[in-house]
Design a protein around this motif. Structure first.
Motif, PDB file in Angstrom:
ATOM      1  N   UNK A  13       0.833  -1.208   0.000  1.00  0.00           N
ATOM      2  CA  UNK A  13       0.000   0.000   0.000  1.00  0.00           C
ATOM      3  C   UNK A  13       0.863   1.251   0.000  1.00  0.00           C
ATOM      4  N   UNK A  14       1.851   1.298   0.907  1.00  0.00           N
ATOM      5  CA  UNK A  14       2.697   2.493   1.014  1.00  0.00           C
ATOM      6  C   UNK A  14       3.527   2.681  -0.251  1.00  0.00           C
ATOM      7  N   UNK A  15       4.140   1.604  -0.742  1.00  0.00           N
ATOM      8  CA  UNK A  15       4.960   1.706  -1.947  1.00  0.00           C
ATOM      9  C   UNK A  15       4.105   2.023  -3.176  1.00  0.00           C
ATOM     10  N   UNK A  16       2.873   1.511  -3.191  1.00  0.00           N
ATOM     11  CA  UNK A  16       1.988   1.788  -4.309  1.00  0.00           C
ATOM     12  C   UNK A  16       1.638   3.265  -4.404  1.00  0.00           C
ATOM     13  N   UNK A  17       1.279   3.871  -3.270  1.00  0.00           N
ATOM     14  CA  UNK A  17       0.982   5.302  -3.271  1.00  0.00           C
ATOM     15  C   UNK A  17       2.232   6.119  -3.592  1.00  0.00           C
ATOM     16  N   UNK A  18       3.373   5.678  -3.047  1.00  0.00           N
ATOM     17  CA  UNK A  18       4.616   6.391  -3.311  1.00  0.00           C
ATOM     18  C   UNK A  18       4.965   6.345  -4.792  1.00  0.00           C
ATOM     19  N   UNK A  19       4.759   5.187  -5.401  1.00  0.00           N
ATOM     20  CA  UNK A  19       5.042   5.052  -6.842  1.00  0.00           C
ATOM     21  C   UNK A  19       4.155   5.985  -7.657  1.00  0.00           C
ATOM     22  N   UNK A  48      -6.878   3.413   3.250  1.00  0.00           N
ATOM     23  CA  UNK A  48      -5.722   2.522   3.110  1.00  0.00           C
ATOM     24  C   UNK A  48      -4.537   2.961   3.960  1.00  0.00           C
ATOM     25  N   UNK A  49      -4.087   4.206   3.785  1.00  0.00           N
ATOM     26  CA  UNK A  49      -2.865   4.645   4.465  1.00  0.00           C
ATOM     27  C   UNK A  49      -3.058   4.793   5.974  1.00  0.00           C
ATOM     28  N   UNK A  78     -12.035   5.636   8.710  1.00  0.00           N
ATOM     29  CA  UNK A  78     -10.896   6.407   8.208  1.00  0.00           C
ATOM     30  C   UNK A  78     -11.224   7.015   6.844  1.00  0.00           C
ATOM     31  N   UNK A  79     -11.844   6.227   5.979  1.00  0.00           N
ATOM     32  CA  UNK A  79     -12.191   6.735   4.666  1.00  0.00           C
ATOM     33  C   UNK A  79     -13.156   7.903   4.734  1.00  0.00           C
TER      34      UNK A  79
END
Length: 218
Positions: A13-19, A48-49, A78-79
């Motif tokens: 999730x984190x790497x996906x948003x970062x990408x 997600x985050x 959260x959403x």
């Protein structure tokens, strides 16, 4: 989900948003989607985050990866908060700009003073309400999945650690974390502000986990 997959899921999730923020072609898609659907994107970013931040906090406190009871409703809360923030960031920015135009605040609607005043306003008015709302919903979800009842405002209030919520979460994280962090957020282009806030929720998860451990020791 097997516990071994939890850190992998968090990393994806984190790497996906970062990408999506780093790769130019993906960044343009991200910006277009945020501009066209700000509330849906705000919902997705926080669902997600911020959930990743919560899982990391649990990992620190429990010393093992685990999923909280009621993971889906927690993520939905959260959403919802992410969608609300997508609106409120614009509202507070517009309000501060108007106040500066009228001479009620120093500045010209851009730059550091604009970002700082916007951050102070949203964190000193909306943020405490959001924190109480989130704690109440989290507590209600935990009680439901633990089979504890009846679930009403009186029973929920009795479950909440108000000393930590007021003395640490509000009194310390708002002035020392959220106001400086959101000052940076308000300096960013609008399409990046909510994802920045969602990323910050991961850092806050670490702070709250450490704060919770200190509170237990005290």
């Amino acid at each position: 989900m097997k516990k071994q997959l939890i850190p992998l899921g968090c990393a994806v999730i984190v790497l996906g948003f970062t990408a999506m923020l780093v790769v130019p072609a993906w960044r343009e898609v991200f910006k277009a989607a945020t501009a066209a659907h700000p509330y849906i994107m705000g919902f997705i970013k926080f669902a997600l985050l911020a959930t990743v931040g919560e899982l990391i906090a649990m990992r620190i406190n429990l010393k093992a990866w685990t999923l909280p009871a009621g993971l889906v409703p927690r993520a939905l809360v959260w959403g919802f908060l992410g969608a609300v923030l997508a609106l409120l960031f614009k509202m507070y920015a517009g309000g501060v700009t108007a106040a500066m135009t009228l001479g009620l605040l120093p500045g010209e609607g851009t730059g550091f003073l604009f970002a700082f005043f916007s951050s102070v306003m949203i964190n000193c008015t909306f943020c405490p309400t959001m924190m109480v709302f989130h704690k109440v919903t989290d507590t209600a979800i935990a009680m439901k999945y633990a089979g504890r009842g009846p679930i009403n405002l009186r029973s929920i209030a009795g479950e909440i650690d108000w000393s930590t919520l007021l003395g640490f979460t509000m009194a310390k994280t708002i002035p020392f974390f959220w106001i400086p962090a959101h000052t940076i957020s308000f300096l960013l282009p609008g399409e990046y502000q909510i994802v920045m806030a969602a990323y910050l929720s991961i850092a806050l998860g670490l702070i709250l986990a450490l704060g919770g451990k200190k509170a237990k020791k005290a």
